[in-house]
Every structure is written in C-alpha cells, then in structure tokens.
Design a protein around this motif. Structure first.
Motif: not given
Length: 123
Positions: A54-56, A59, A71, A106
């Motif tokens: 989910e974390l690219s 983000v 980020t 979020h």
C-alpha cells in the motif's frame, strides 16, 4: 501383553481428546443495527494495519496527531524510508497504520517524529 497396554493407552488418549474435538463451531459475530449506526457516525475513525504494497513513493505519512512526518521515499523489505525533504527515517512497517476519514485512507506512524532516528548519509 504390551499390545494390550498400548491399545489401552491409545484408547484412553483418544477418549481424553474426544471432548475437545467435539466442540461446536461458533458462528461469526454479526454486527447489529446499533453497531452499524455507530460506525456511520462521522466522528468514528476506523483504524487498520497496512501491508507494504500500500505504500509507494510519495505517500504522505503523519503522526498520531495528524502532523506531517514526511512522505514515503522507498520500501526496503519490511522497513519504510520516510523523508521530510532533508532527513530520511527508517520505520518498521509494524509501526505504521491506516485510518479512514471520509472516503480516503490516511497513513500514520505509531511513533512520533521525536522517537524516529535520522538515517545516516548513505545509510
């Protein structure tokens, strides 16, 4: 004689285990109408664990109070590198979670920025 003892022991072991094997399966909990109403409340925030996919890069990550930490710079195994533009921090993915407000997810850290260790140059 030993066969009789073995058979008796096996039978006793199966008899002792049988009550545990015969336990009924409990149905999954079904939320009632009051639970659905509570979850529809705009003040309720749903929190969940996340996976690394989910974390690219790019983000945004905030702390528990909603203050920006930085980020995602990159994902390295089960560690996320977060950058605030000048300093990089390595955070285990187990210390991150997602929460939903409105229609958007979020991503937040369980650790405040003061608990994060800055990554050394070239680290």
């Amino acid at each position: 004689m030993f066969r009789g003892i073995k058979a008796f022991c096996l039978g006793a072991a199966l008899a002792a285990a049988a009550p545990g094997l015969a336990q009924p399966v409990q149905p999954a909990a079904v939320p009632d109408a009051s639970a659905a109403d509570a979850l529809a409340n705009p003040d309720v925030v749903t929190v969940r664990n996340i996976s690394r996919i989910e974390l690219s890069p790019g983000v945004p990550i905030v702390d528990g109070s909603g203050n920006p930490l930085g980020t995602v710079k990159q994902v390295v195994g089960n560690t996320i590198v977060i950058t605030d533009g000048g300093v990089d921090y390595r955070v285990p993915i187990t210390q991150l979670y997602a929460y939903r407000t409105g229609a958007a997810d979020h991503f937040a850290s369980r650790l405040p920025k003061s608990a994060l260790t800055a990554e050394q140059e070239g680290g």
